[in-house]
Design a protein around this motif. Structure first.
Motif, PDB file in Angstrom:
ATOM      1  N   GLU A 275     -26.227 130.007 -31.779  1.00  0.00           N
ATOM      2  CA  GLU A 275     -25.690 129.065 -30.800  1.00  0.00           C
ATOM      3  C   GLU A 275     -24.217 129.339 -30.494  1.00  0.00           C
ATOM      4  O   GLU A 275     -23.704 128.952 -29.439  1.00  0.00           O
TER       5      GLU A 275
ATOM      6  N   SER B 161     -35.877 123.615 -31.792  1.00  0.00           N
ATOM      7  CA  SER B 161     -34.732 123.208 -30.986  1.00  0.00           C
ATOM      8  C   SER B 161     -33.647 124.274 -31.091  1.00  0.00           C
ATOM      9  O   SER B 161     -33.415 124.846 -32.164  1.00  0.00           O
TER      10      SER B 161
ATOM     11  N   ASN C  45     -38.296 124.121 -19.179  1.00  0.00           N
ATOM     12  CA  ASN C  45     -36.906 123.702 -19.043  1.00  0.00           C
ATOM     13  C   ASN C  45     -36.373 123.814 -17.620  1.00  0.00           C
ATOM     14  O   ASN C  45     -35.166 123.710 -17.390  1.00  0.00           O
TER      15      ASN C  45
ATOM     16  N   ILE D 155     -23.702 131.002 -27.201  1.00  0.00           N
ATOM     17  CA  ILE D 155     -23.703 130.123 -26.029  1.00  0.00           C
ATOM     18  C   ILE D 155     -22.324 129.487 -25.861  1.00  0.00           C
ATOM     19  O   ILE D 155     -21.775 129.436 -24.748  1.00  0.00           O
TER      20      ILE D 155
ATOM     21  N   TYR E 271     -29.641 124.913 -29.339  1.00  0.00           N
ATOM     22  CA  TYR E 271     -28.559 124.388 -28.519  1.00  0.00           C
ATOM     23  C   TYR E 271     -28.934 122.982 -28.038  1.00  0.00           C
ATOM     24  O   TYR E 271     -29.013 122.079 -28.839  1.00  0.00           O
ATOM     25  N   LYS E 272     -29.230 122.780 -26.757  1.00  0.00           N
ATOM     26  CA  LYS E 272     -29.539 121.434 -26.270  1.00  0.00           C
ATOM     27  C   LYS E 272     -30.997 121.263 -25.851  1.00  0.00           C
ATOM     28  O   LYS E 272     -31.386 120.196 -25.365  1.00  0.00           O
ATOM     29  N   LEU E 273     -31.797 122.332 -26.037  1.00  0.00           N
ATOM     30  CA  LEU E 273     -33.152 122.320 -25.500  1.00  0.00           C
ATOM     31  C   LEU E 273     -34.193 122.557 -26.596  1.00  0.00           C
ATOM     32  O   LEU E 273     -33.870 122.990 -27.706  1.00  0.00           O
TER      33      LEU E 273
ATOM     34  N   CYS F 144     -34.674 131.655 -25.564  1.00  0.00           N
ATOM     35  CA  CYS F 144     -33.792 130.535 -25.908  1.00  0.00           C
ATOM     36  C   CYS F 144     -32.348 130.759 -25.459  1.00  0.00           C
ATOM     37  O   CYS F 144     -31.680 129.811 -25.006  1.00  0.00           O
TER      38      CYS F 144
ATOM     39  N   ASP G  97     -29.238 126.705 -18.274  1.00  0.00           N
ATOM     40  CA  ASP G  97     -29.132 125.242 -18.278  1.00  0.00           C
ATOM     41  C   ASP G  97     -27.674 124.805 -18.155  1.00  0.00           C
ATOM     42  O   ASP G  97     -27.379 123.747 -17.585  1.00  0.00           O
ATOM     43  N   GLU G  98     -26.766 125.612 -18.703  1.00  0.00           N
ATOM     44  CA  GLU G  98     -25.335 125.313 -18.584  1.00  0.00           C
ATOM     45  C   GLU G  98     -24.790 125.733 -17.225  1.00  0.00           C
ATOM     46  O   GLU G  98     -24.023 125.009 -16.593  1.00  0.00           O
TER      47      GLU G  98
ATOM     48  N   SER H 180     -30.883 128.730 -22.229  1.00  0.00           N
ATOM     49  CA  SER H 180     -29.799 127.801 -22.566  1.00  0.00           C
ATOM     50  C   SER H 180     -28.580 128.053 -21.686  1.00  0.00           C
ATOM     51  O   SER H 180     -27.909 127.113 -21.237  1.00  0.00           O
TER      52      SER H 180
ATOM     53  N   ASN I 275     -41.399 128.751 -21.585  1.00  0.00           N
ATOM     54  CA  ASN I 275     -40.179 128.022 -21.911  1.00  0.00           C
ATOM     55  C   ASN I 275     -39.302 127.817 -20.678  1.00  0.00           C
ATOM     56  O   ASN I 275     -38.635 126.789 -20.548  1.00  0.00           O
TER      57      ASN I 275
END
Length: 319
Positions: A45, A25, A106, A48, A27-29, A72, A79-80, A76, A102
């Protein structure tokens, strides 16, 4: 062997939990990780957190990451930033395969372009062919001058040494691999520096190797002790045996199959070799030889024998 037993065995051989499970894992993923990529560190992190303060999350921004690895960081960020387009650059094609999986996992694969290249390629600007709003990377951050101050067995020290070799453009690396070194295999492979393994062989480090018949060599050493008249031969092996050490132990057992086995597993240190040899003396006071799989434990065995007033090479032998 059940999956659980396999996991336990991997952990005994110093595999990180995330590499055993194949995921980590960040951050959030959740991300796939394997021996082709480095595992993301939680302190990364912070990057990010800092990056998502720079733009409105609905902005159409272009992101570039050098050294993408598992993907990652860039994934990430995507995703934001739901409207962002991104490019990930990595010298390792196998690492980019992980990034691609990945990205699909995601849901950002249609917004992420992957380029297999070195940061320093003369035509890297042509390959990128655009300007970016955000460029991000996590290159090695330990100065060469500080390497010697790090714990010799720490992953950070091992990685710093490899990065130093990369910076010095070495033509190749001769490696005496151990199971606890597997954590740096992804970095070595992604460096594209030829690695020649000596003594032991692990496919994670590549195909080049110089090995020996450890069973035959150990059998010859055992025969030498027997020919010298030693009948009470002990064995000091490593707690986490490499393939070569396993072969030496197999030879010891084969050569002593008709007699009682005297063996202890210990850390490859003088102190542990000394203590385990004392334990063997307790089990058999007539102990007069030791087969040790490390120089340090062999020195410990000699120290224990000398304390019992045994002459090394005459009364007591160590190989």
């Amino acid at each position: 062997m059940s999956k659980f037993e396999k996991y336990i065995k991997m952990k005994e051989n110093f595999w990180p939990i995330d590499k055993i499970l194949g995921k980590k894992s960040f951050y959030k993923l959740d991300f796939e990780v394997n021996c082709d990529v480095l595992s993301p560190r939680y302190d990364t992190e912070v990057l990010i957190d800092e990056a998502i303060e720079l733009f409105n999350k609905l902005d159409n921004i272009d992101i570039l990451e050098f050294g993408t690895g598992s993907g990652c960081i860039v994934i990430s960020l995507m995703d934001e930033y739901k409207n962002a387009q991104a490019v990930g650059v990595d010298i390792s094609e196998k690492a980019l395969d992980v990034t691609k999986r990945n990205a699909i996992k995601n849901g950002v694969e249609n917004r992420l372009k992957l380029i297999n290249a070195s940061w320093f390629d003369s035509n890297i600007e042509t390959k990128l062919n655009k300007k970016f709003d955000l460029i991000i990377s996590t290159p090695p951050y330990i100065p060469t001058r500080e390497i010697d101050s790090l714990d010799k067995e720490s992953k950070e020290r091992k990685e710093a040494v490899i990065y130093s070799l990369i910076q010095h453009n070495v033509a190749g690396i001769i490696l005496f691999p151990r199971t606890e070194d597997l954590e740096i295999a992804p970095l070595l492979r992604s460096s594209n520096i030829p690695v020649i393994q000596v003594m032991d062989y692990f496919p994670e480090f590549g195909e080049l190797s110089v090995t020996m018949d450890n069973f035959k060599a150990a059998s010859t050493a055992m025969q030498h002790l027997i020919d010298k008249g030693h009948q009470n031969i002990g064995f000091l092996g490593a707690k986490n045996q490499t393939p070569s050490q396993q072969e030496r132990f197999r030879a010891y057992k084969e050569m002593r199959k008709d007699q009682k086995l005297l063996y202890k597993f210990c850390n490859p240190s003088l102190e542990d070799g000394y203590n385990k040899t004392l334990e063997l003396f307790t089990e058999n006071p007539q102990l007069n030889a030791i087969f040790a799989t490390s120089d340090a434990s062999a020195l410990g065995a000699m120290r224990a024998a000398k304390e019992r007033n045994l002459a090394i090479g005459k009364d007591f032998s160590v190989v």
